[in-house]
Design a protein around this motif. Structure first.
Motif, PDB file in Angstrom:
ATOM      1  N   ALA A 168      61.444  52.053  76.124  1.00  0.00           N
ATOM      2  CA  ALA A 168      60.540  50.951  76.485  1.00  0.00           C
ATOM      3  C   ALA A 168      60.037  51.145  77.915  1.00  0.00           C
ATOM      4  O   ALA A 168      58.844  51.004  78.206  1.00  0.00           O
ATOM      5  CB  ALA A 168      61.261  49.611  76.351  1.00  0.00           C
ATOM      6  N   THR A 213      60.651  49.625  70.793  1.00  0.00           N
ATOM      7  CA  THR A 213      61.110  48.243  70.580  1.00  0.00           C
ATOM      8  C   THR A 213      62.633  48.179  70.439  1.00  0.00           C
ATOM      9  O   THR A 213      63.222  47.103  70.466  1.00  0.00           O
ATOM     10  CB  THR A 213      60.473  47.636  69.308  1.00  0.00           C
ATOM     11  N   THR A 270      56.113  44.821  75.213  1.00  0.00           N
ATOM     12  CA  THR A 270      57.541  44.712  74.878  1.00  0.00           C
ATOM     13  C   THR A 270      58.026  43.260  74.765  1.00  0.00           C
ATOM     14  O   THR A 270      59.126  43.029  74.265  1.00  0.00           O
ATOM     15  CB  THR A 270      58.405  45.398  75.959  1.00  0.00           C
ATOM     16  N   PRO A 330      63.533  45.551  74.889  1.00  0.00           N
ATOM     17  CA  PRO A 330      64.609  45.000  74.066  1.00  0.00           C
ATOM     18  C   PRO A 330      65.646  44.252  74.918  1.00  0.00           C
ATOM     19  O   PRO A 330      65.951  44.715  76.015  1.00  0.00           O
ATOM     20  CB  PRO A 330      65.239  46.246  73.446  1.00  0.00           C
TER      21      PRO A 330
END
Lengths: 92, 290
Positions: free
Chosen positions: B151, B145, B231, B235
């Motif tokens: 990710a 995250t 996700t 991010p």
């Protein structure tokens, strides 16, 4: 049942009517004289239907490229797309 | 039997034609109609021509999402297709081992897409997740995250775990359809395992691999549920793919006109690449491109 939710406009109706007429004409043409795959300037062997598909897809990209890369009127792209369609259908 | 008599069979296709018309063609027509108008509400709309297309084509966030999408689909094809073929080649050809392999392989395919995302969120959580906690225990700071690269790695692992079995099952079906006589002929000629793969198995798998590549390309290019759950596009925007961005415009901002223009461009990209892959795969192993 009303078709208001489809939000029809005259230009989009004309567009779909043209595509529909093209398909009907191609079907009649195919029945009258079945297409034989042949090879033109395209790197693959194509039937008449394949060339229509390539022509239409190419025309869509010509219009998109015109909108994306130039500030000129979209109507200039239209004859270019027609020339492309004719060239693909005849020599593709 | 003349060609007119043969053409009667087309009537059998009519039910499918009507179903496709209702589920695909009519919505597509509506999207085209929306793409040239500013929609304020039911019955309240203004014709704007190509304005939305110009706006969408110049949108930098869309360009970024498009490149991300190409990278994702490219990686999916590069990993899943060879891996699926290798798994299919290693699977037992008969006996209980073959049945057991098929059942195990099919398991990830049976799980709903949003559940896949939830499973992987829990699995990779740095505090309680089996994988996340194990990686952190090894001294590697893992938190998908917070890190874009992590990710992406998590997303790729999830995608490969979820969909490689489909490629393997298709390749396995292709391999099972090869008559034993081909292998016997190869053995008599003294062909190596590589030559047998290159000249017998791979060309014979062309049909199923065409389907596998097309399905995996289209699915990965249209992916939404799994990355959205895992996700949420972050991010930042590092895993915001085209469909996630499209939903943000259409549902989040309720900008139906730009969303419709975006959808059409998206549709044309998928159409072009599917056609190119189809043509390329139809000509694999034919010596020259016809």
């Amino acid at each position: 049942m009303t078709l208001e939710w489809m939000a029809w406009t005259l230009p989009t109706a004309a567009f779909f009517l043209t595509i529909f007429c093209m398909l009907v004409c191609m079907t009649i043409w195919q029945m009258a004289s079945p297409s034989i795959p042949r090879r033109g300037f395209l790197p693959i062997s194509t039937t008449r239907g394949d060339r229509l598909f390539i022509g239409l897809l190419g025309s869509a990209y010509i219009h998109l490229a015109w909108l994306g890369f130039t500030d000129l009127s979209i109507w200039i792209a239209f004859p270019i797309a027609i020339v492309w369609m004719i060239v693909v259908m005849r020599f593709g | 039997m003349d060609k007119w008599e043969n053409n009667r069979a087309w009537f059998l296709v009519l039910p499918v034609f009507f179903i496709v018309a209702f589920s695909a063609i009519i919505p597509l027509m509506t999207v085209v109609n929306y793409s040239v108008q500013d929609i304020f509400g039911p019955g309240q709309r203004v014709f704007v021509g190509t304005e939305w297309f110009e706006e969408v084509l110049g949108d930098k966030r869309l360009h970024d999402a498009l490149w991300r999408q190409f990278l994702f689909s490219g990686l999916v094809l590069l990993i899943e297709i060879p891996l699926g073929v290798v798994i299919a080649l290693l699977m037992p050809k008969k006996g209980w081992g073959a049945s057991a392999s098929l059942v195990i392989l099919a398991l990830p395919l049976l799980i709903p897409w949003n559940v896949i995302g939830t499973i992987w969120i829990i699995f990779t959580r740095p505090d309680i997740g089996l994988l996340g906690a194990a990686i952190n225990t090894m001294g590697i700071a893992f938190d998908h995250t917070a890190s874009p690269i992590q990710a992406w790695i998590t997303l790729m692992f999830m995608e490969v775990w979820h969909w490689t079995p489909l490629v393997a099952l298709l390749a396995y079906a292709g391999l099972q359809a090869i008559p034993e006589a081909y292998y016997q002929a190869a053995k008599i000629d003294g062909a190596s395992a590589w030559s047998t793969f290159k000249y017998i198995q791979l060309p014979k798998m062309r049909g199923v691999l065409t389907i596998a590549v097309l399905l995996r390309f289209m699915d990965s290019f249209l992916i939404y549920a799994e990355p959205f759950v895992l996700t949420g596009g972050g991010p930042g925007n590092t895993t915001t793919f085209l469909s996630i961005y499209l939903v943000k415009i259409a549902v989040g901002q309720f900008d139906l006109g730009p969303a419709a223009a975006f959808s059409l461009i998206y549709f044309l990209i998928v159409l072009l690449f599917s056609w190119l892959f189809y043509q390329a795969l139809q000509n694999v192993g034919k010596g020259d491109v016809k």
